[in-house]
Scaffold this motif. Structure first.
Motif, short mmCIF file in Angstrom:
data_model
loop_
_atom_site.label_atom_id
_atom_site.label_comp_id
_atom_site.label_asym_id
_atom_site.label_seq_id
_atom_site.Cartn_x
_atom_site.Cartn_y
_atom_site.Cartn_z
N VAL A 12 2.05 8.50 -0.07
CA VAL A 12 1.05 8.77 -0.96
C VAL A 12 0.66 9.97 -1.22
CG1 VAL A 12 -0.87 7.87 0.45
CG2 VAL A 12 -1.09 7.50 -2.09
N ALA A 13 0.16 10.36 -2.32
CA ALA A 13 -0.19 11.73 -2.69
C ALA A 13 -1.67 11.77 -2.15
CB ALA A 13 -0.39 11.98 -4.20
N PRO A 14 -2.25 13.00 -1.68
CA PRO A 14 -3.42 13.15 -0.96
C PRO A 14 -4.52 12.61 -1.75
CG PRO A 14 -2.35 15.14 -0.43
CD PRO A 14 -1.25 14.30 -1.26
N GLU A 15 -4.62 12.91 -3.18
CA GLU A 15 -5.61 12.40 -3.94
C GLU A 15 -5.67 10.91 -4.26
OE1 GLU A 15 -2.21 14.32 -6.39
OE2 GLU A 15 -3.14 14.82 -4.63
N GLU A 16 -4.69 10.33 -3.91
CA GLU A 16 -4.61 8.95 -4.25
C GLU A 16 -4.92 8.10 -2.89
OE1 GLU A 16 -0.60 8.31 -6.08
OE2 GLU A 16 -1.16 9.43 -7.67
N THR A 17 -5.06 8.92 -1.97
CA THR A 17 -5.37 8.20 -0.40
C THR A 17 -6.32 7.47 -0.28
OG1 THR A 17 -3.79 10.04 0.50
CG2 THR A 17 -5.05 8.58 1.87
N GLU A 18 -7.52 8.03 -0.67
CA GLU A 18 -8.85 7.06 -0.48
C GLU A 18 -8.67 5.58 -1.51
OE1 GLU A 18 -13.40 7.32 -1.60
OE2 GLU A 18 -12.53 9.32 -1.30
N GLY A 19 -8.17 5.79 -2.62
CA GLY A 19 -8.13 4.81 -3.62
C GLY A 19 -7.16 3.61 -3.00
N LEU A 20 -6.17 4.01 -2.20
CA LEU A 20 -5.35 3.11 -1.70
C LEU A 20 -6.28 2.53 -0.62
CD1 LEU A 20 -2.42 1.56 -1.45
CD2 LEU A 20 -1.92 3.68 -0.15
N ILE A 21 -6.51 3.32 0.06
CA ILE A 21 -7.30 2.92 1.51
C ILE A 21 -8.27 1.99 1.27
CG2 ILE A 21 -9.11 3.45 3.16
CD1 ILE A 21 -7.31 6.02 3.70
N ARG A 22 -9.26 2.05 -0.12
CA ARG A 22 -10.30 1.17 -0.38
C ARG A 22 -9.65 -0.30 -0.70
NH1 ARG A 22 -15.19 3.11 -0.74
NH2 ARG A 22 -15.66 5.33 -0.57
N GLU A 23 -8.64 -0.32 -1.51
CA GLU A 23 -7.74 -1.44 -1.66
C GLU A 23 -7.11 -2.38 -0.58
OE1 GLU A 23 -7.45 -2.88 -4.90
OE2 GLU A 23 -8.88 -1.48 -5.34
N ILE A 24 -6.65 -1.57 0.32
CA ILE A 24 -6.03 -2.16 1.54
C ILE A 24 -7.19 -2.75 2.42
CG2 ILE A 24 -4.93 -1.93 3.65
CD1 ILE A 24 -3.29 0.28 2.09
N ALA A 25 -8.63 -2.11 2.26
CA ALA A 25 -9.36 -2.36 3.08
C ALA A 25 -10.04 -3.66 2.80
CB ALA A 25 -10.55 -1.43 3.13
N LYS A 26 -9.71 -4.43 1.58
CA LYS A 26 -10.26 -5.53 0.96
C LYS A 26 -9.53 -6.84 1.87
CE LYS A 26 -11.71 -3.48 -3.28
NZ LYS A 26 -11.23 -3.40 -4.66
N LEU A 27 -8.01 -6.47 2.05
CA LEU A 27 -7.22 -7.37 2.64
C LEU A 27 -7.27 -7.98 4.02
CD1 LEU A 27 -3.85 -5.51 1.63
CD2 LEU A 27 -4.81 -7.53 0.26
N PRO A 28 -7.25 -9.28 4.27
CA PRO A 28 -7.44 -9.74 5.80
C PRO A 28 -6.22 -9.50 6.46
CG PRO A 28 -6.53 -11.58 4.05
CD PRO A 28 -6.79 -10.06 3.08
N ALA A 29 -6.25 -9.33 7.81
CA ALA A 29 -5.33 -9.62 8.85
C ALA A 29 -4.63 -8.14 8.78
CB ALA A 29 -4.41 -10.47 8.49
N ILE A 30 -5.33 -6.90 8.43
CA ILE A 30 -4.71 -5.71 8.46
C ILE A 30 -5.79 -4.73 8.47
CG2 ILE A 30 -4.67 -5.39 5.74
CD1 ILE A 30 -2.11 -3.63 6.15
N SER A 31 -5.73 -3.74 9.40
CA SER A 31 -6.67 -2.71 9.62
C SER A 31 -6.15 -1.34 9.49
CB SER A 31 -7.27 -3.02 10.93
OG SER A 31 -8.13 -2.25 11.34
N VAL A 32 -6.89 -0.53 8.78
CA VAL A 32 -6.53 0.78 8.68
C VAL A 32 -7.05 1.59 9.72
CG1 VAL A 32 -6.50 3.11 6.99
CG2 VAL A 32 -6.31 0.73 6.13
N LYS A 33 -6.35 2.17 10.43
CA LYS A 33 -6.86 3.15 11.65
C LYS A 33 -6.73 4.68 11.36
CE LYS A 33 -7.05 -0.48 14.20
NZ LYS A 33 -8.76 -1.06 14.40
N GLY A 34 -6.15 5.00 10.38
CA GLY A 34 -6.10 6.71 10.08
C GLY A 34 -4.80 7.06 9.15
N LEU A 35 -4.41 8.37 9.27
CA LEU A 35 -3.45 8.93 8.38
C LEU A 35 -2.36 9.24 9.13
CD1 LEU A 35 -5.81 10.80 6.24
CD2 LEU A 35 -4.90 8.57 5.80
N MET A 36 -1.15 9.32 8.52
CA MET A 36 0.14 9.82 9.01
C MET A 36 0.83 10.70 8.06
SD MET A 36 3.67 9.24 8.88
CE MET A 36 5.10 8.47 9.45
N THR A 37 1.43 12.04 8.37
CA THR A 37 2.42 12.79 7.49
C THR A 37 3.56 13.08 8.29
OG1 THR A 37 2.21 14.29 6.05
CG2 THR A 37 1.50 15.12 7.84
#
Length: 227
Positions: free
Chosen positions: A134-159
């Motif tokens: 994902v583009a750097p400027e779109e990363t936070e928005g994507l994380i906020r959407e994923i954070a609402k989902l059950p059974a998945i947990s965002v631990k950080g970033l990879m490149t």
């Protein structure tokens, strides 16, 4: 040979940590065993190596069945939604989530199995057309959407940084990902920890460590060139 190579990589990691004023424990070395036989992985087990990285789901699953269960498998390659079901219960961390649809598939599968699946968001820091992420400027928005989902947990970033002759050329990309990680962490989003920064490979892992990597993915440096 792989044991000697690993010792050399280990010395380099220690030196990079020292230069950066970091403790060696802050960095996890992932031995990237993709395309390499089980026998080479087994050579590293007596020395305590337990974190191994695979690019392909099928290969990870095959090795998972053949090797001791205390191995921590990292899926570092691109993940297709139709393969999610095979890997959610085998990978200790999926490094390559780059879309909401993929995250939703992981969430669904995690829910079915009563698991919370830890993931990293893959960021295409250098904006390379040939790379996923994902583009750097779109990363936070994507994380906020994923954070609402059950059974998945965002631990950080990879490149996956560009392939370069001089590792210094990637320093700015690593610094940018570190800054993005810190900025998002500061926002304290529920269900998001941002403690993991997976960046740096055989050619540039020392620079990545100096810029804050908590995981480096080294394949060729340990196992030699791929066939």
């Amino acid at each position: 040979m792989v044991v000697e190579n690993l010792a050399e990589v280990e010395r380099n990691i220690c030196a990079a940590c020292e230069r950066a004023g970091r403790r060696r424990e802050e960095v996890t070395l992932i031995a990237v065993s993709k395309t390499k036989p089980v026998s080479m992985i087994e050579e590293l087990l007596p020395g305590g190596t337990r974190d191994f990285g695979e690019n392909k789901v099928q290969e990870l699953c095959e090795k998972y069945e053949q090797l001791p269960k205390e191995i921590r498998w990292h899926l570092i390659g691109h993940l297709q939604r139709n393969k999610v079901k095979y890997v959610v219960d085998k990978a200790c961390l999926i490094h390559s989530v780059d879309s909401l649809r993929l995250a939703q598939a992981i969430s669904e599968e995690g829910k079915k199995r009563g698991l919370t699946v830890p993931v990293l968001i893959e960021v295409n820091v250098a904006g390379e057309e040939s790379k996923f992420g994902v583009a750097p400027e779109e990363t936070e928005g994507l994380i906020r959407e994923i954070a609402k989902l059950p059974a998945i947990s965002v631990k950080g970033l990879m490149t996956i940084a560009p392939f370069v002759e001089d590792p210094e050329e990637n320093r700015s990309h690593f610094a940018k990902l570190k800054k993005l990680n810190v900025d998002i962490k500061r926002k304290s989003i529920d269900n998001v920890s941002m403690n993991v920064l997976s960046m740096g490979m055989t050619g540039d892992y020392e620079v990545a460590i100096e810029e804050g990597a908590t995981m480096v993915r080294v394949g060729t440096g340990i196992f030699g060139e791929r066939n």
